[in-house]
Write an enzyme that holds these catalytic residues in place. Sequence first.
Site, PDB file in Angstrom:
ATOM      1  N   HIS A  43       0.891  -1.162   0.000  1.00  0.00           N
ATOM      2  CA  HIS A  43       0.000   0.000   0.000  1.00  0.00           C
ATOM      3  C   HIS A  43       0.927   1.210   0.000  1.00  0.00           C
ATOM      4  O   HIS A  43       1.623   1.451   0.980  1.00  0.00           O
ATOM      5  CB  HIS A  43      -0.891  -0.036   1.241  1.00  0.00           C
ATOM      6  CG  HIS A  43      -1.637   1.236   1.503  1.00  0.00           C
ATOM      7  ND1 HIS A  43      -3.015   1.306   1.457  1.00  0.00           N
ATOM      8  CD2 HIS A  43      -1.216   2.483   1.834  1.00  0.00           C
ATOM      9  CE1 HIS A  43      -3.402   2.550   1.730  1.00  0.00           C
ATOM     10  NE2 HIS A  43      -2.328   3.284   1.984  1.00  0.00           N
ATOM     11  N   ASP A  80     -10.178  -4.240  -3.964  1.00  0.00           N
ATOM     12  CA  ASP A  80     -10.000  -3.576  -2.665  1.00  0.00           C
ATOM     13  C   ASP A  80     -11.361  -3.433  -1.959  1.00  0.00           C
ATOM     14  O   ASP A  80     -11.645  -2.409  -1.339  1.00  0.00           O
ATOM     15  CB  ASP A  80      -9.315  -2.214  -2.839  1.00  0.00           C
ATOM     16  CG  ASP A  80      -8.877  -1.593  -1.516  1.00  0.00           C
ATOM     17  OD1 ASP A  80      -8.937  -2.291  -0.476  1.00  0.00           O
ATOM     18  OD2 ASP A  80      -8.473  -0.423  -1.522  1.00  0.00           O
ATOM     19  N   HIS A 136     -17.797  -0.926   5.061  1.00  0.00           N
ATOM     20  CA  HIS A 136     -17.960  -0.084   6.249  1.00  0.00           C
ATOM     21  C   HIS A 136     -19.449   0.059   6.549  1.00  0.00           C
ATOM     22  O   HIS A 136     -20.281  -0.025   5.649  1.00  0.00           O
ATOM     23  CB  HIS A 136     -17.358   1.309   6.016  1.00  0.00           C
ATOM     24  CG  HIS A 136     -15.864   1.302   5.888  1.00  0.00           C
ATOM     25  ND1 HIS A 136     -15.026   0.966   6.921  1.00  0.00           N
ATOM     26  CD2 HIS A 136     -15.060   1.580   4.829  1.00  0.00           C
ATOM     27  CE1 HIS A 136     -13.770   1.043   6.506  1.00  0.00           C
ATOM     28  NE2 HIS A 136     -13.761   1.405   5.234  1.00  0.00           N
TER      29      HIS A 136
HETATM   30 ZN   LIG Z   1      -4.599  -0.253   0.618  1.00  0.00          ZN
END
Ligand SMILES: [Zn+2]
Length: 433
Positions: free
Chosen positions: A183, A309, A313
């Site tokens: 990342h 990804d 949430h």
């Molecule tokens: Zn990431």
Amino acid sequence: MSDEALILRNGQLAQEDAPELLDTDLMIEKGRLKAVGPKLPAVEGVAEIDCTGRIFLPGLFDVHVHLREPGREDKETIATGSEAAINGGVTGIVAMPNCTPAIDSGGMVQSVLDIASREARIPVLTTGCITKGRLGQELANIGGMHARGAVMITDDGDPVGNHQILRRAMEYAREFDLIVASHCEVKELSGVGAMNEGEVSYRLGIPGIPAESEEICISRDIRLAHLTGAHVHIQHVTSGEGMRIIERFKEDGIKVTCEVSPHHLIFNETHIEDYDTHYKMNPPLRTAEDNAILLDGLKRGVFDVIATDHAPHTDFEKQLDFASAPFGITGLETALPSLYQHFIKPGHFGWDLLVKRYAAEPRRLLGLDLVEFKEDAPVNLTLFNPERETHFTEDFMRSKSRNTPFLDKQVQGHVEMVILGDQILLDRISRSS
Ligand SMILES: [Zn+2]
């Protein structure tokens, strides 16, 4: 389905490196392809499904998924995340380790894989952390996680800020032939930023994250991989210049792979105009120009894989103001129809590219068996209907979370059936013959 045979008739097979779809029938028996080819003879007692107009795809494979278990089962679990995958035509996923506690030991890796083997209907693999607790201070037990089956190491959600710690991690990873997934972000440059830094962030009054935050880290991570001989995989590239950096290193023969996510191809910073947190992710949506450069890179083969990804949430968190809401959107259920609508249907790229980058290369990256459409191969099939729309209602979605820009929107194309081995995992095909 168990042992019963089935003939799927008149579909069109999509394959990597084959620009033309192949007209074919498939006969399935006991979890394997019994016959593959056009105009298969009918067999007495064997059910048939008319697949006219449908595309036969290998089950897709996503190397970047957040399952939130353990710790945030209110957002997602291994069970619901894997069902979301099936709903999107994805038959294998790789979990990120930013759970609570973080997946940073052999024991944690084992416990995630144990839950997956009990509760998921598709293969769920996992990564492990680079550093203990994902805190960037001390190396995790990389050998222990590798021994229990971690397929990559990553501190995803955060970079490893300390260059020396990352170097040591890469040296260990190289010994175990483990991929280091990065990342890329320089935290000091990102600061409290919540979207791409530029004209739009100034106008909206939202603190920005400069593209350089990502680009500098991409460059560092590939240089350290070169120094150590490790395989670095750059996650969710968003910046056109970041992609060019990777491309230049690749041209120099350095071992680096990278991924692009559907939302970074489809959306950009201008979609944030009404402060909709469904467009907040990290790294952030960049510019329309970046969209075009990333798409061009995908077509030219700079990107090895497409990965979503998928980042669930709760509504509660995503309803906070733009600066406070968490980064990330879900993606497993929307990836295939949205890529179809935005890129395949208008002719930007073909089914061959989608199969290569979202089914074949992800498996190659991890050294897994490829899905084959030949006699006696195990069945791993997603059936897609380009003529039918998908309405992404709460009812439709299997993820525990609904934080996607596609919520309540209609997208062209529909995953109608998913078959893995002797299990029909999803069946929405109409049989009104
Ligand atoms: Zn990431």
